[in-house]
Motif scaffolding. Structure first.
Motif, PDB file in Angstrom:
ATOM      1  N   UNK A 171       0.565  -1.461   0.007  1.00 48.88           N
ATOM      2  CA  UNK A 171       0.281   0.179  -0.343  1.00 48.88           C
ATOM      3  C   UNK A 171       0.939   1.091  -0.234  1.00 48.88           C
ATOM      4  N   UNK A 172       0.153   1.722  -0.351  1.00 44.00           N
ATOM      5  CA  UNK A 172       0.513   3.886  -0.539  1.00 44.00           C
ATOM      6  C   UNK A 172       1.474   4.391   0.606  1.00 44.00           C
ATOM      7  N   UNK A 173       0.889   3.332   1.838  1.00 43.51           N
ATOM      8  CA  UNK A 173       1.492   4.104   3.233  1.00 43.51           C
ATOM      9  C   UNK A 173       0.944   3.496   3.717  1.00 43.51           C
ATOM     10  N   UNK A 174       2.099   2.625   4.550  1.00 43.07           N
ATOM     11  CA  UNK A 174       2.218   1.267   5.029  1.00 43.07           C
ATOM     12  C   UNK A 174       1.570   1.595   6.556  1.00 43.07           C
ATOM     13  N   UNK A 175       0.922   0.087   6.647  1.00 42.43           N
ATOM     14  CA  UNK A 175       0.515   0.551   8.303  1.00 42.43           C
ATOM     15  C   UNK A 175       1.126   0.586   9.380  1.00 42.43           C
ATOM     16  N   UNK A 176       0.510   1.007  10.640  1.00 46.91           N
ATOM     17  CA  UNK A 176       1.489   1.388  11.199  1.00 46.91           C
ATOM     18  C   UNK A 176       1.512   0.527  12.633  1.00 46.91           C
ATOM     19  N   UNK A 177       2.450   0.239  13.674  1.00 48.93           N
ATOM     20  CA  UNK A 177       2.006  -1.051  14.110  1.00 48.93           C
ATOM     21  C   UNK A 177       2.941  -1.808  15.268  1.00 48.93           C
ATOM     22  N   UNK A 178       2.647  -2.713  15.211  1.00 48.59           N
ATOM     23  CA  UNK A 178       3.318  -3.870  16.343  1.00 48.59           C
ATOM     24  C   UNK A 178       3.833  -4.601  14.791  1.00 48.59           C
ATOM     25  N   UNK A 179       5.325  -5.710  14.472  1.00 49.81           N
ATOM     26  CA  UNK A 179       5.279  -6.100  13.626  1.00 49.81           C
ATOM     27  C   UNK A 179       6.194  -7.228  14.192  1.00 49.81           C
ATOM     28  N   UNK A 180       6.136  -8.523  13.562  1.00 53.36           N
ATOM     29  CA  UNK A 180       6.942  -9.711  13.431  1.00 53.36           C
ATOM     30  C   UNK A 180       7.289 -10.203  12.350  1.00 53.36           C
ATOM     31  N   UNK A 181       7.744 -10.568  11.647  1.00 50.73           N
ATOM     32  CA  UNK A 181       7.857 -11.213  10.467  1.00 50.73           C
ATOM     33  C   UNK A 181       7.269 -10.144   9.582  1.00 50.73           C
ATOM     34  N   UNK A 182       6.721 -11.420   9.091  1.00 49.52           N
ATOM     35  CA  UNK A 182       6.170 -10.770   7.778  1.00 49.52           C
ATOM     36  C   UNK A 182       3.984  -9.569   7.826  1.00 49.52           C
ATOM     37  N   UNK A 183       3.537  -9.795   9.383  1.00 48.90           N
ATOM     38  CA  UNK A 183       3.114  -9.754   9.397  1.00 48.90           C
ATOM     39  C   UNK A 183       2.987  -8.710  10.788  1.00 48.90           C
ATOM     40  N   UNK A 184       2.413  -7.727  10.911  1.00 45.81           N
ATOM     41  CA  UNK A 184       1.845  -6.614  11.513  1.00 45.81           C
ATOM     42  C   UNK A 184       0.528  -6.242  11.632  1.00 45.81           C
ATOM     43  N   UNK A 185       0.432  -5.765  13.340  1.00 45.71           N
ATOM     44  CA  UNK A 185      -0.955  -5.989  13.938  1.00 45.71           C
ATOM     45  C   UNK A 185      -1.184  -3.905  14.422  1.00 45.71           C
ATOM     46  N   UNK A 186      -2.291  -4.003  13.754  1.00 48.48           N
ATOM     47  CA  UNK A 186      -2.631  -2.769  14.606  1.00 48.48           C
ATOM     48  C   UNK A 186      -3.746  -1.748  14.721  1.00 48.48           C
ATOM     49  N   UNK A 198     -17.952 -10.306  33.220  1.00 55.05           N
ATOM     50  CA  UNK A 198     -17.386 -11.519  32.359  1.00 55.05           C
ATOM     51  C   UNK A 198     -16.970 -11.248  31.255  1.00 55.05           C
ATOM     52  N   UNK A 199     -17.239 -10.781  29.867  1.00 56.35           N
ATOM     53  CA  UNK A 199     -16.778 -10.320  28.964  1.00 56.35           C
ATOM     54  C   UNK A 199     -16.203  -9.396  28.350  1.00 56.35           C
ATOM     55  N   UNK A 200     -15.790  -9.145  27.210  1.00 49.53           N
ATOM     56  CA  UNK A 200     -15.054  -8.474  27.075  1.00 49.53           C
ATOM     57  C   UNK A 200     -14.568  -8.774  25.703  1.00 49.53           C
ATOM     58  N   UNK A 201     -14.942  -7.739  24.375  1.00 52.40           N
ATOM     59  CA  UNK A 201     -14.292  -8.031  23.148  1.00 52.40           C
ATOM     60  C   UNK A 201     -13.388  -7.001  22.511  1.00 52.40           C
ATOM     61  N   UNK A 202     -12.132  -7.897  21.980  1.00 57.58           N
ATOM     62  CA  UNK A 202     -10.695  -6.690  20.792  1.00 57.58           C
ATOM     63  C   UNK A 202     -10.790  -6.997  19.807  1.00 57.58           C
ATOM     64  N   UNK A 203     -10.235  -5.907  19.107  1.00 58.56           N
ATOM     65  CA  UNK A 203     -10.446  -5.678  17.749  1.00 58.56           C
ATOM     66  C   UNK A 203      -9.397  -5.294  17.779  1.00 58.56           C
ATOM     67  N   UNK A 204      -8.666  -5.215  16.212  1.00 61.81           N
ATOM     68  CA  UNK A 204      -7.260  -4.967  15.780  1.00 61.81           C
ATOM     69  C   UNK A 204      -7.492  -5.356  14.046  1.00 61.81           C
ATOM     70  N   UNK A 205      -5.953  -4.350  13.599  1.00 63.23           N
ATOM     71  CA  UNK A 205      -6.291  -5.149  12.021  1.00 63.23           C
ATOM     72  C   UNK A 205      -5.008  -5.066  12.109  1.00 63.23           C
ATOM     73  N   UNK A 206      -4.679  -6.736  10.896  1.00 60.74           N
ATOM     74  CA  UNK A 206      -3.292  -7.351  10.704  1.00 60.74           C
ATOM     75  C   UNK A 206      -2.812  -7.498   9.495  1.00 60.74           C
ATOM     76  N   UNK A 207      -1.920  -7.677   9.294  1.00 60.62           N
ATOM     77  CA  UNK A 207      -1.805  -7.597   7.493  1.00 60.62           C
ATOM     78  C   UNK A 207      -0.769  -8.439   7.035  1.00 60.62           C
ATOM     79  N   UNK A 208      -0.504  -9.035   6.559  1.00 64.76           N
ATOM     80  CA  UNK A 208       0.781  -9.948   5.970  1.00 64.76           C
ATOM     81  C   UNK A 208       1.408  -9.215   5.575  1.00 64.76           C
TER      82      UNK A 208
END
Length: 320
Positions: A171-186, A198-208
């Motif tokens: 992509x023209x603007x690379x994703x920002x976030x935590x990276x390891x290997x080829x994976x970026x989580x942002x 007792x219940x919660x939820x989590x969301x994020x974007x993951x790029x390979x």
């Protein structure tokens, strides 16, 4: 252009009788869409001990404004021609023709390594994840190696004898976030929970960003007894929630968003409430990239995701 994209077509080409000991590859196999790039082709050996005397690179459609870098002791020939279409370039210019082939001629002994460089611009007609072969013909004093083979869908490219160097579009603007290997989580986030919940939820974007698929296979968090990957969908007007037991696949070049009302992390057995303004530490386990520690920013109880994503938390928690 599509006919040369990996996965859209397989190219079968004859190669010389020279056995390959190491491949001709790109030093940096990625380029950003709509940006300038520099391609450095590494030539690690000759042909059965014979010196390399010429390297010819065929420029794929969509790589424009190509300029080869001179090399001391080598001459450069270029072939120009019309592009399949006009492409937008810098400062509003339209380019309809340019360099289609580059040949460096000189001498590189088999026992030495060298690099051949050209620069250019990536047209905005690509999408993130597209992969271009860069066919390269290596002529030696005895024999020729044609680095033009392309893996068919599902075929391991490492099994090819003469694989073409590959250039992946990002992509023209690379994703920002935590990276390891080829994976970026942002863009990780969650919602605050009331006391006693007792219940919660989590969301994020993951790029390979790599060439190989990966898979999110598990998750955990100290604040919860279990963390599962869940999918929410509507069937016959009824909202259905199910765990994705086989894991979440992330194809090469793909970006997957975990969202409210869709695929998400479900944190059950919360040991403490999720507090607005704080963060939740979660460990993600990927099949190839391994473990990644990420933080989910806790927003308000009824908050929307960054970017204005609709609120789906009530439906998620009501189902559980």
């Amino acid at each position: 252009m599509k006919s040369i994209l990996i996965g859209l077509a397989a190219l079968s080409a004859a190669v010389g009788s020279v056995p390959a000991q190491a491949h001709v590859v790109l030093d940096k196999p990625e380029a950003r869409i709509g940006k300038t790039f520099k391609a450095v082709l590494a030539v690690p050996h000759g042909c059965e001990g014979a010196a390399t005397v010429r390297l010819t690179v065929q420029v794929p459609e969509g790589l424009i404004a190509i300029k080869p870098m001179p090399k001391p002791g080598w001459t450069i020939d270029v072939k120009k021609g019309a592009y399949a279409r006009a492409y937008k370039f810098m400062h509003g210019a339209d380019l309809s023709e340019g360099v289609k082939e580059i040949s460096w001629s000189g001498r590189l002994e088999d026992g030495f390594y060298d690099e051949f460089t050209f620069t250019g611009f990536v047209a905005d007609t690509f999408k993130a994840g597209d992969v271009l072969p860069i066919p390269a013909i290596q002529d030696c004093e005895k024999g020729t190696a044609k680095w033009v083979e392309i893996a068919a869908p599902g075929q391991d490219p490492h099994a090819l004898k003469y694989p073409a160097p590959l250039l992946r579009m990002t992509s023209a603007e690379p994703p920002r976030g935590v990276a390891k290997g080829d994976i970026i989580v942002s863009s990780g986030w969650s919602r605050a929970t009331p006391g006693g919940a007792k219940v919660g939820a989590g969301y994020f974007t993951v790029t390979n960003t790599g060439r190989e698929p990966d898979r999110l296979i598990a998750a955990s968090a100290d604040i919860a007894e279990t963390v599962e990957i869940h999918e929410m969908s509507t069937r016959d007007g009824v909202m259905v929630m199910r765990p994705i037991e086989e894991g979440l696949p992330i194809s090469a070049g793909q970006t997957v968003a975990l969202t409210s009302g869709g695929i998400h992390l479900m944190l059950t057995g919360l040991k403490a409430p999720l507090v607005e303004g704080k963060s939740v530490a979660v460990t993600l386990q990927f099949e190839r990239a391994g473990k990644m520690a990420v933080l989910l920013d806790v927003l308000g109880v009824g908050a929307q995701a960054p970017g204005g994503q609709p609120d789906g938390a009530k439906a998620e928690h009501a189902h559980h």
